[in-house]
Design a protein around this motif. Structure first.
Motif, PDB file in Angstrom:
ATOM      1  N   HIS A  28       0.976  -1.204   0.112  1.00 55.47           N
ATOM      2  CA  HIS A  28      -0.015   0.082  -0.075  1.00 55.47           C
ATOM      3  C   HIS A  28       0.954   1.122   0.064  1.00 55.47           C
ATOM      4  O   HIS A  28       2.014   1.246   0.511  1.00 55.47           O
ATOM      5  CB  HIS A  28      -0.695   0.093   1.217  1.00 55.47           C
ATOM      6  CG  HIS A  28      -2.009   0.893   1.134  1.00 55.47           C
ATOM      7  ND1 HIS A  28      -1.958   2.192   1.353  1.00 55.47           N
ATOM      8  CD2 HIS A  28      -3.486   0.888   0.822  1.00 55.47           C
ATOM      9  CE1 HIS A  28      -3.120   2.855   1.182  1.00 55.47           C
ATOM     10  NE2 HIS A  28      -4.098   1.699   1.068  1.00 55.47           N
ATOM     11  N   LYS A  29       0.501   2.183  -0.468  1.00 52.90           N
ATOM     12  CA  LYS A  29       1.110   3.447  -0.585  1.00 52.90           C
ATOM     13  C   LYS A  29       1.433   3.913   0.904  1.00 52.90           C
ATOM     14  O   LYS A  29       2.488   4.476   1.041  1.00 52.90           O
ATOM     15  CB  LYS A  29       0.203   4.723  -1.441  1.00 52.90           C
ATOM     16  CG  LYS A  29       0.289   4.639  -2.848  1.00 52.90           C
ATOM     17  CD  LYS A  29      -0.467   5.613  -3.562  1.00 52.90           C
ATOM     18  CE  LYS A  29      -0.261   5.574  -5.056  1.00 52.90           C
ATOM     19  NZ  LYS A  29       0.932   6.294  -5.558  1.00 52.90           N
ATOM     20  N   ASN A  30       0.821   3.712   1.846  1.00 54.77           N
ATOM     21  CA  ASN A  30       0.893   4.252   3.029  1.00 54.77           C
ATOM     22  C   ASN A  30       1.858   3.003   3.887  1.00 54.77           C
ATOM     23  O   ASN A  30       2.525   3.625   4.980  1.00 54.77           O
ATOM     24  CB  ASN A  30      -0.197   4.054   3.959  1.00 54.77           C
ATOM     25  CG  ASN A  30      -1.181   5.210   3.605  1.00 54.77           C
ATOM     26  OD1 ASN A  30      -0.844   6.185   2.957  1.00 54.77           O
ATOM     27  ND2 ASN A  30      -2.427   5.086   3.992  1.00 54.77           N
ATOM     28  N   ASP A  33      -1.614  -2.502  -6.917  1.00 54.15           N
ATOM     29  CA  ASP A  33      -2.245  -0.872  -7.417  1.00 54.15           C
ATOM     30  C   ASP A  33      -1.563   0.060  -6.544  1.00 54.15           C
ATOM     31  O   ASP A  33      -1.993   1.162  -6.694  1.00 54.15           O
ATOM     32  CB  ASP A  33      -3.364  -1.014  -7.879  1.00 54.15           C
ATOM     33  CG  ASP A  33      -4.611  -1.003  -6.890  1.00 54.15           C
ATOM     34  OD1 ASP A  33      -4.166  -1.374  -5.614  1.00 54.15           O
ATOM     35  OD2 ASP A  33      -5.547  -1.145  -7.186  1.00 54.15           O
ATOM     36  N   THR A  76      -3.178   0.552  -3.588  1.00 52.89           N
ATOM     37  CA  THR A  76      -4.360   0.607  -2.677  1.00 52.89           C
ATOM     38  C   THR A  76      -4.782  -0.597  -1.908  1.00 52.89           C
ATOM     39  O   THR A  76      -5.627  -0.259  -1.110  1.00 52.89           O
ATOM     40  CB  THR A  76      -5.358   1.213  -3.624  1.00 52.89           C
ATOM     41  OG1 THR A  76      -6.126   0.163  -4.178  1.00 52.89           O
ATOM     42  CG2 THR A  76      -5.210   2.343  -4.345  1.00 52.89           C
ATOM     43  N   HIS A  77      -4.243  -1.672  -2.257  1.00 52.29           N
ATOM     44  CA  HIS A  77      -4.433  -2.941  -1.323  1.00 52.29           C
ATOM     45  C   HIS A  77      -3.370  -3.144  -0.206  1.00 52.29           C
ATOM     46  O   HIS A  77      -2.311  -3.076  -0.433  1.00 52.29           O
ATOM     47  CB  HIS A  77      -4.404  -4.185  -2.268  1.00 52.29           C
ATOM     48  CG  HIS A  77      -5.391  -4.117  -3.340  1.00 52.29           C
ATOM     49  ND1 HIS A  77      -5.648  -3.515  -4.481  1.00 52.29           N
ATOM     50  CD2 HIS A  77      -6.645  -4.858  -3.304  1.00 52.29           C
ATOM     51  CE1 HIS A  77      -6.852  -3.446  -4.875  1.00 52.29           C
ATOM     52  NE2 HIS A  77      -7.707  -4.441  -4.292  1.00 52.29           N
ATOM     53  N   THR A  78      -3.776  -3.589   0.772  1.00 53.94           N
ATOM     54  CA  THR A  78      -3.093  -3.795   2.101  1.00 53.94           C
ATOM     55  C   THR A  78      -2.573  -5.300   1.986  1.00 53.94           C
ATOM     56  O   THR A  78      -2.808  -6.079   0.975  1.00 53.94           O
ATOM     57  CB  THR A  78      -4.049  -3.833   3.296  1.00 53.94           C
ATOM     58  OG1 THR A  78      -4.999  -4.746   3.290  1.00 53.94           O
ATOM     59  CG2 THR A  78      -4.516  -2.554   3.408  1.00 53.94           C
TER      60      THR A  78
END
Length: 429
Positions: A135-137, A308, A310-312
């Motif tokens: 994930h981007k985070n 992508d 956005t998935h953890t």
């Protein structure tokens, strides 16, 4: 360039130039590159940097302050890290800066910049490259009190300037993450250093020329890529001071991929590595025309979407099967087991991080006994390659360390304190 200060919506301080603009995190390894070529001549690289404005600071946001060593110790403890090297409180910023993507086109990226409180004004930078996230985070500037940011905080609390790129497509960066691309990991890391140097005087600090470089897992090869660029003189200011990569897959094609099929790695980790390898490499290279060529049904229709940004990690775990046989077609298995064509060419670049240069700065390679994600033969192969080039790089075996039932993750926890102490020793007159 003028920089103004304003207040963010969360109450922190945001410094902005006039230019404007999860569970898986760090557990996966693979430290490679997909598209990088040999380092360009230093003068040419510097000219490209100046022409494209690489490292130009776009914005800086104050994220948090840990005002005392006790507060830092609590932060590190929440992430499972020790506090034996803590001497200062710290203040943390998110920097957004200009860089280039995997094709050399202008883009932006973000990273974490952590400074010690109540310390001298001139600071040596420590660049830390983090491990894999989905994930981007799952990046240093997006999480606090977390595994992915703890190493940066630890170095800053010991008196250094902690600099940690989020990588392209992670954090606040646009687009998809070109995972395992040492070329773009290197440019993102170098340009993050430049942005940090530009911002530091705005808070009363100056970064020294020597940079201590470290990184974990995916970031171990990224660290070697940055060290190679610094030694080649790709920046007119910064120079390589020391290298301390941790638990990397330095011989991705020769050791790590075979380990997936030989049962030497955790089975589920191998499934995720295989999936991420095909998806990420194919974004930069023509490895397959259709996912169905390498992925079995029903995963052929879903696996690319899992990566992508956005998935953890939990969603990746749930969205992939338990074994490689379930994930891959016969062609997919054969291609990973015996790479050919563009995949083989990309792997040769991946595996060059230890073979195509001779560091002139001190180097130590850190690893953990029984690492279930980065086969320890990677480290031995790296050491042997460096030795062939005339460099003695001692291997520091951290033992059977553990973090959340993972010796791979445990190696980063144990290595962080050891590397902080080693870097401090190198700084002594």
């Amino acid at each position: 360039m003028a920089v103004s200060a304003s207040t963010s919506s969360r109450g922190g301080t945001r410094y902005r130039s006039g230019l404007g603009v999860a569970a898986l995190c760090c557990g996966l390894v693979l430290g490679g590159a997909a598209v990088a070529t040999a380092a360009p001549p230093a003068a040419h690289a510097r000219a490209q940097h100046e022409e494209r404005g690489r490292g130009t600071l776009v914005s800086a946001e104050k994220l948090y302050t840990l005002a005392t060593p006790q507060a830092v110790a609590a932060e590190l403890g929440a992430a499972g890290f020790g506090d034996d090297t803590v001497r200062h409180g710290v203040v943390a910023y998110r920097l957004v800066y200009r860089t280039v993507d995997a094709y050399g086109r202008p883009t932006t990226a973000s990273g974490l910049f952590v400074l010690p409180l109540n310390s001298e004004g001139r600071l040596r930078a420590v660049s830390f490259a983090h491990g894999t996230g989905s994930h981007k985070n799952d990046s240093p500037s997006m999480r606090r009190g977390a595994f992915v940011s703890a190493s940066v905080i630890a170095h800053a609390s010991a008196g250094a300037a902690g600099v940690a790129p989020d990588y392209l497509g992670m954090g606040k960066g646009p687009g998809l993450h070109p995972w395992m691309d040492v070329g773009s990991e290197t440019t993102a890391s170098l340009d993050m250093l430049r942005a940090a140097r530009a911002f530091a005087p705005r808070v009363g600090r100056v970064l020294e020329r020597e940079v201590m470089v470290t990184g974990f897992s995916q970031g171990a090869s990224a660290a070697l890529g940055l060290g190679r660029a610094l030694q080649a003189g790709e920046d007119s200011w910064f120079r390589l001071g020391a290298l301390a990569p941790v638990s990397g897959a330095y011989d991705f094609g020769g050791v790590e991929l075979p380990a997936l099929f030989q049962g030497r790695l955790d089975t589920k980790s191998g499934v995720l590595y295989a999936a991420y390898t095909f998806v990420a490499f194919n974004r930069l290279h023509p490895i397959y025309d259709s996912p169905g060529e390498v992925f079995s049904d029903p995963y052929a229709g879903t696996v690319e979407g899992l990566f992508d940004g956005t998935h953890t990690g939990e969603q990746l775990m749930q969205g992939t099967p338990g074994t490689l046989d379930e994930l891959l077609t016969e062609h997919g298995r054969e291609l990973l087991a015996h790479p050919t064509g563009p995949l083989a060419a990309a792997l040769r670049t991946t595996d060059a991080v230890c073979t195509d240069w001779a560091p002139r700065a001190p180097v130590r390679l850190y690893m953990a006994t029984g690492d279930e994600q980065a086969d320890t033969a990677n480290t031995e192969h790296c050491r042997a390659a460096l030795l062939r080039n005339g460099v003695n790089a001692p291997v520091v075996d951290l033992g059977a360390v553990d973090y959340q039932k993972s010796r791979h993750l445990g190696s980063n926890v144990a290595a962080t304190s050891a590397i902080v102490r080693w870097f401090a020793e190198l700084r002594k007159p």
